[in-house]
Design a protein around this motif. Structure first.
Motif, PDB file in Angstrom:
ATOM      1  N   ILE A  81      -3.037  -9.840  -6.597  1.00 28.44           N
ATOM      2  CA  ILE A  81      -4.217  -9.014  -6.848  1.00 28.44           C
ATOM      3  C   ILE A  81      -4.177  -7.875  -5.842  1.00 28.44           C
ATOM      4  N   SER A  82      -3.980  -6.667  -6.332  1.00 35.38           N
ATOM      5  CA  SER A  82      -3.772  -5.535  -5.433  1.00 35.38           C
ATOM      6  C   SER A  82      -5.030  -5.161  -4.665  1.00 35.38           C
ATOM      7  N   MET A  83      -4.776  -4.691  -3.442  1.00 38.50           N
ATOM      8  CA  MET A  83      -5.847  -4.241  -2.558  1.00 38.50           C
ATOM      9  C   MET A  83      -5.359  -3.007  -1.803  1.00 38.50           C
ATOM     10  N   GLY A  84      -6.302  -2.209  -1.358  1.00 43.54           N
ATOM     11  CA  GLY A  84      -5.961  -1.065  -0.507  1.00 43.54           C
ATOM     12  C   GLY A  84      -4.956  -0.138  -1.142  1.00 43.54           C
ATOM     13  N   SER A  85      -3.899   0.184  -0.391  1.00 43.93           N
ATOM     14  CA  SER A  85      -2.910   1.160  -0.846  1.00 43.93           C
ATOM     15  C   SER A  85      -1.709   0.524  -1.540  1.00 43.93           C
ATOM     16  N   VAL A 116       0.691  -1.076  -4.512  1.00 44.46           N
ATOM     17  CA  VAL A 116       0.898  -0.761  -5.928  1.00 44.46           C
ATOM     18  C   VAL A 116      -0.172  -1.528  -6.696  1.00 44.46           C
ATOM     19  N   SER A 117      -0.961  -0.817  -7.478  1.00 45.83           N
ATOM     20  CA  SER A 117      -2.047  -1.450  -8.222  1.00 45.83           C
ATOM     21  C   SER A 117      -1.486  -2.349  -9.321  1.00 45.83           C
ATOM     22  N   THR A 118      -2.050  -3.554  -9.401  1.00 47.68           N
ATOM     23  CA  THR A 118      -1.651  -4.484 -10.466  1.00 47.68           C
ATOM     24  C   THR A 118      -2.723  -4.601 -11.547  1.00 47.68           C
ATOM     25  N   ASP A 119      -3.751  -3.780 -11.502  1.00 50.84           N
ATOM     26  CA  ASP A 119      -4.846  -3.878 -12.471  1.00 50.84           C
ATOM     27  C   ASP A 119      -4.350  -3.740 -13.915  1.00 50.84           C
ATOM     28  N   TYR A 120      -3.654  -2.659 -14.213  1.00 48.79           N
ATOM     29  CA  TYR A 120      -3.141  -2.428 -15.569  1.00 48.79           C
ATOM     30  C   TYR A 120      -2.128  -3.507 -15.957  1.00 48.79           C
ATOM     31  N   ASP A 140      -0.700  10.055  -5.246  1.00 44.57           N
ATOM     32  CA  ASP A 140      -0.620   9.808  -6.685  1.00 44.57           C
ATOM     33  C   ASP A 140      -0.354   8.335  -7.001  1.00 44.57           C
ATOM     34  N   LYS A 141      -0.961   7.438  -6.248  1.00 47.07           N
ATOM     35  CA  LYS A 141      -0.731   5.998  -6.426  1.00 47.07           C
ATOM     36  C   LYS A 141      -1.119   5.485  -7.809  1.00 47.07           C
ATOM     37  N   PRO A 142      -2.250   5.902  -8.401  1.00 51.31           N
ATOM     38  CA  PRO A 142      -2.579   5.378  -9.741  1.00 51.31           C
ATOM     39  C   PRO A 142      -1.508   5.703 -10.786  1.00 51.31           C
ATOM     40  N   GLU A 143      -1.008   6.932 -10.789  1.00 51.40           N
ATOM     41  CA  GLU A 143       0.015   7.317 -11.753  1.00 51.40           C
ATOM     42  C   GLU A 143       1.314   6.556 -11.497  1.00 51.40           C
ATOM     43  N   ARG A 144       1.706   6.467 -10.235  1.00 50.06           N
ATOM     44  CA  ARG A 144       2.930   5.748  -9.882  1.00 50.06           C
ATOM     45  C   ARG A 144       2.803   4.257 -10.222  1.00 50.06           C
ATOM     46  N   SER A 145       1.636   3.683  -9.982  1.00 53.92           N
ATOM     47  CA  SER A 145       1.420   2.265 -10.297  1.00 53.92           C
ATOM     48  C   SER A 145       1.579   2.011 -11.784  1.00 53.92           C
TER      49      SER A 145
END
Length: 181
Positions: free
Chosen positions: A50-54, A56-60, A26-31
């Motif tokens: 700039i997030s990559m792979g697994s 924590v996504s920094t896109d949002y 559930d990485k997208p929700e947690r991010s």
């Protein structure tokens, strides 16, 4: 993880922590939860990885910062040295986390960074992080006065002994907590 980890080398810990992070479903929700916790903390000049792979996504987070009155920088890494470059837009990073040149504004590369959003594989109770083993962020932190914020999923806290060149974080934001060191 248990106290025996203090005697496991960082290389082995990196393998364990990468496996843990890659197995999270559930990485997208947690991010998004993490981004929502960190956004109110930020102002001024912010450098965000700039997030990559697994990771924590920094896109949002980056999209939200670009739409705010903050000035957003992304790290450009060359020969192990991080240079903050002003960000115009997000893009697809190369294997070092660098964006294509058209994503950056090539002016104002000497601005003081107020906050640095930092990737990590693990962190301990004193704010030391386990990164990817190249020392890029520790060298960057040693040369500037910046508030260092790590982003991690709950469960990435681990006991380990830091190395003399490690520079601790000021704060780590997870999907469960905001931890100040």
């Amino acid at each position: 993880m248990d106290e025996a980890n203090e005697f496991i080398c960082k290389k082995e810990l990196r393998v364990m922590l990468k496996k843990y992070r890659s197995e999270l479903t559930d990485k997208p929700e947690r991010s998004r939860v993490i981004a929502d916790k960190v956004l109110p903390m930020l102002r001024g000049n912010i450098m965000a990885y700039i997030s990559m792979g697994s990771e924590v996504s920094t896109d949002y987070l980056i999209d939200s910062l670009l739409a705010s009155d903050c000035t957003v920088y992304a790290p450009y890494t060359h020969d192990g040295i991080i240079t903050p470059l002003k960000l115009k837009k997000r893009g697809v990073p190369d294997r070092f986390g660098n964006l294509p040149q058209e994503c950056y504004e090539m002016s104002d590369i000497s601005a003081k960074i107020d906050f640095c959003i930092t990737p990590l594989l693990g962190f301990n109770e004193k704010g030391y992080r386990i990164g990817y083993g190249k020392g890029c962020y520790d060298r960057f932190f040693a040369g500037c006065d910046v508030f260092k914020i790590g982003l991690a999923f709950d469960g990435q806290a681990i006991k380990f002994l830091p190395e003399p060149t490690d520079v601790p974080l000021d704060c780590c934001v997870t999907d469960k907590d905001v931890i100040y060191f």
